[in-house]
Design a protein around this motif. Sequence first.
Motif, short mmCIF file in Angstrom:
data_model
loop_
_atom_site.label_atom_id
_atom_site.label_comp_id
_atom_site.label_asym_id
_atom_site.label_seq_id
_atom_site.Cartn_x
_atom_site.Cartn_y
_atom_site.Cartn_z
N PHE A 134 1.70 36.08 37.16
CA PHE A 134 1.75 37.54 36.98
C PHE A 134 0.40 38.19 37.23
CE2 PHE A 134 4.64 35.61 33.69
CZ PHE A 134 5.73 35.57 34.55
N GLU A 135 -0.53 37.44 37.84
CA GLU A 135 -1.78 38.05 38.26
C GLU A 135 -1.51 38.94 39.47
OE1 GLU A 135 -4.53 34.93 39.00
OE2 GLU A 135 -4.72 34.36 36.87
N LYS A 143 0.46 52.05 45.53
CA LYS A 143 0.65 52.65 44.22
C LYS A 143 2.08 52.42 43.74
CE LYS A 143 -2.77 56.33 44.87
NZ LYS A 143 -3.01 57.79 44.88
N VAL A 144 2.23 52.40 42.42
CA VAL A 144 3.56 52.29 41.85
C VAL A 144 4.33 53.56 42.20
CG1 VAL A 144 4.86 52.00 39.72
CG2 VAL A 144 2.66 50.89 39.97
N SER A 145 5.61 53.40 42.48
CA SER A 145 6.45 54.53 42.85
C SER A 145 6.31 55.68 41.86
CB SER A 145 7.91 54.08 42.91
OG SER A 145 8.77 55.17 43.07
N SER A 146 6.35 56.90 42.37
CA SER A 146 6.20 58.08 41.53
C SER A 146 7.36 58.25 40.55
CB SER A 146 6.09 59.34 42.41
OG SER A 146 7.24 59.48 43.22
N LYS A 147 8.47 57.56 40.81
CA LYS A 147 9.61 57.65 39.90
C LYS A 147 9.41 56.82 38.64
CE LYS A 147 12.32 53.75 41.64
NZ LYS A 147 13.61 53.30 42.16
N TRP A 148 8.39 55.96 38.63
CA TRP A 148 8.17 55.05 37.51
C TRP A 148 7.73 55.82 36.27
CZ3 TRP A 148 9.44 50.86 35.33
CH2 TRP A 148 8.64 50.24 34.38
N LYS A 149 8.46 55.64 35.18
CA LYS A 149 8.16 56.33 33.93
C LYS A 149 7.95 55.35 32.77
CE LYS A 149 10.88 60.41 35.22
NZ LYS A 149 11.25 59.90 36.56
N GLY A 150 7.83 54.08 33.10
CA GLY A 150 7.67 53.07 32.05
C GLY A 150 6.26 53.02 31.50
N LYS A 151 6.05 52.11 30.56
CA LYS A 151 4.73 51.94 29.97
C LYS A 151 4.57 50.52 29.46
CE LYS A 151 5.81 53.51 25.26
NZ LYS A 151 5.41 54.45 24.18
N CYS A 152 3.33 50.19 29.13
CA CYS A 152 3.00 48.88 28.59
C CYS A 152 2.78 49.04 27.09
CB CYS A 152 1.75 48.34 29.27
SG CYS A 152 1.40 46.60 28.91
N GLU A 153 3.79 48.66 26.31
CA GLU A 153 3.70 48.82 24.86
C GLU A 153 2.88 47.69 24.25
OE1 GLU A 153 7.84 51.12 23.62
OE2 GLU A 153 7.63 48.97 23.25
N ASN A 164 -0.88 44.97 34.51
CA ASN A 164 -1.66 45.20 35.73
C ASN A 164 -0.71 45.74 36.82
OD1 ASN A 164 -0.21 42.93 36.69
ND2 ASN A 164 -1.83 41.54 36.03
N SER A 165 -1.12 45.65 38.07
CA SER A 165 -0.27 46.20 39.12
C SER A 165 0.90 45.27 39.47
CB SER A 165 -1.09 46.49 40.38
OG SER A 165 -1.64 45.30 40.91
N ILE A 230 6.99 43.83 38.05
CA ILE A 230 7.81 43.40 36.91
C ILE A 230 7.64 44.37 35.74
CG2 ILE A 230 8.13 41.61 35.15
CD1 ILE A 230 7.16 39.57 37.22
N SER A 231 8.75 44.70 35.13
CA SER A 231 8.72 45.39 33.83
C SER A 231 9.61 44.58 32.88
CB SER A 231 9.23 46.83 33.95
OG SER A 231 9.12 47.49 32.70
N MET A 232 9.02 44.08 31.80
CA MET A 232 9.74 43.21 30.88
C MET A 232 10.26 44.01 29.68
SD MET A 232 10.94 40.47 29.51
CE MET A 232 10.47 39.22 30.71
N TYR A 233 11.51 43.71 29.31
CA TYR A 233 12.14 44.34 28.15
C TYR A 233 12.55 43.23 27.18
CZ TYR A 233 12.04 48.30 31.25
OH TYR A 233 11.59 49.30 32.09
N LYS A 234 11.80 43.10 26.11
CA LYS A 234 12.05 42.01 25.16
C LYS A 234 13.20 42.39 24.24
CE LYS A 234 10.01 39.01 21.66
NZ LYS A 234 8.77 38.61 20.94
N VAL A 235 14.31 41.66 24.40
CA VAL A 235 15.49 41.93 23.58
C VAL A 235 15.95 40.67 22.85
CG1 VAL A 235 16.26 43.74 25.16
CG2 VAL A 235 17.09 41.41 25.47
N VAL A 236 15.34 39.53 23.17
CA VAL A 236 15.77 38.26 22.59
C VAL A 236 14.89 37.92 21.39
CG1 VAL A 236 16.08 35.79 22.99
CG2 VAL A 236 16.60 37.43 24.81
N TRP A 237 15.52 37.84 20.24
CA TRP A 237 14.82 37.50 19.00
C TRP A 237 15.66 36.45 18.28
CZ3 TRP A 237 10.33 40.41 18.29
CH2 TRP A 237 10.22 41.55 19.09
#
Length: 278
Positions: A134-135, A143-153, A164-165, A230-237
Motif C-alpha cells: 500500500f505504499e 490527483k484523486v478524482s474530484s468526486k472523492w468525498k472520503g476521508k482517513c479516520e 497516502n495517494s 484503496i478506501s477501506m471500510y472496517k466492518v468486521v469485528w
Amino acid sequence: MPKRSTSIVYIDTFLMPKAFSGHHYWYLSIIDSFKFTNLESPHTSLSSPLLLYTNDNAYHGFGAVLSLDELETLNKSLGFISACADKPFKLATTYCPEFLSLKASTGLWPASNYGKDIIIGIIDSAIWPEHPSFEDHGRPAGKVSSKWKGKCEGGQQFNSSMCNSKLIGVRYFNAALKRKFRSSIVDSARDTTGHGTYVSSVVAGNFLTWASFDGYAEGTTKGVAPYARISMYKVVWDGGIRCYVVAGMDQAIADGVDVIALPWDTSKQQKSYHWNLS
C-alpha cells in the motif's frame, strides 16, 4: 428487561411525514418513541433502543438495537417494509487474476491500465497501512478524482497521516460494539485478523519486486488493479456483523468509490428473520 439485538430495517422513504426535514430525523423519532414507552433502568449496555446508522445510498433505512416487541411495533408503523436480524458471516478470500482469465500482455487487464486511478472500496476487516503493498511510490501520478468525498479516520493504533495517494481513505463502523465492549476492541481501522489486509493486496496491491516466501519463489507480486486507489471500510469485528457491512457500503457509495469489493461467501449463511407488511 427485554433482550435487544441489532437489526437492519428497510423503510419506504416516500412515506416520510412532512414534519421531518430528513430521513435521519424521522428514524431518530421512531427510536425515541420506544424509549418513552419502555422506561427501563439501564442495567445493561443494550438496555435501551439505539439508532446506529442511517442509510440512504445502498438502501433506505437504518441499523438499530431493538427488542422483538419493538420490531413488532415497528412492523405496524408508517413506511415499514421489512427487517432482518444482524448475523455474523464467514469471511472468504477472493481468487487471483487467473480466475478472471486476465492476461498481463493482452486483453482487458493492460487495456484498463491496471485500474489506474479507479477507487476501490473494500468492505472487510480493515488494513495495515504499513504493508508495502500500500505504499504509493512508483504509482502513476495524478490527483484523486474530484468526486472523492472520503476521508482517513484516525483512531487507536492508526493515525490519519498513515493514508497516502494509494490508501486514500479508511473508515470504521462499530457503534453497537463500542457500547457493549468498550475496552476490548481496537477502536480504529487497524486490521486485527489480517483478512482485510490480505484481500486489499489481492484486489489492488502495488507492485512488489522483491517478494518471496522465506527466500523461495522470488518474484514480483501485484494486485488485480495495482494502479487503483484503496478506501477501506472496517466492518468486521470478531467474525463480522451485517449491520456494519450495510453501513460501510452506504458510506462507500456516498464517498464516491468506483467499485465495491465484498470478499466473502454468504450463500451458506443462516436465513435472517423478516417482518413484512403483507
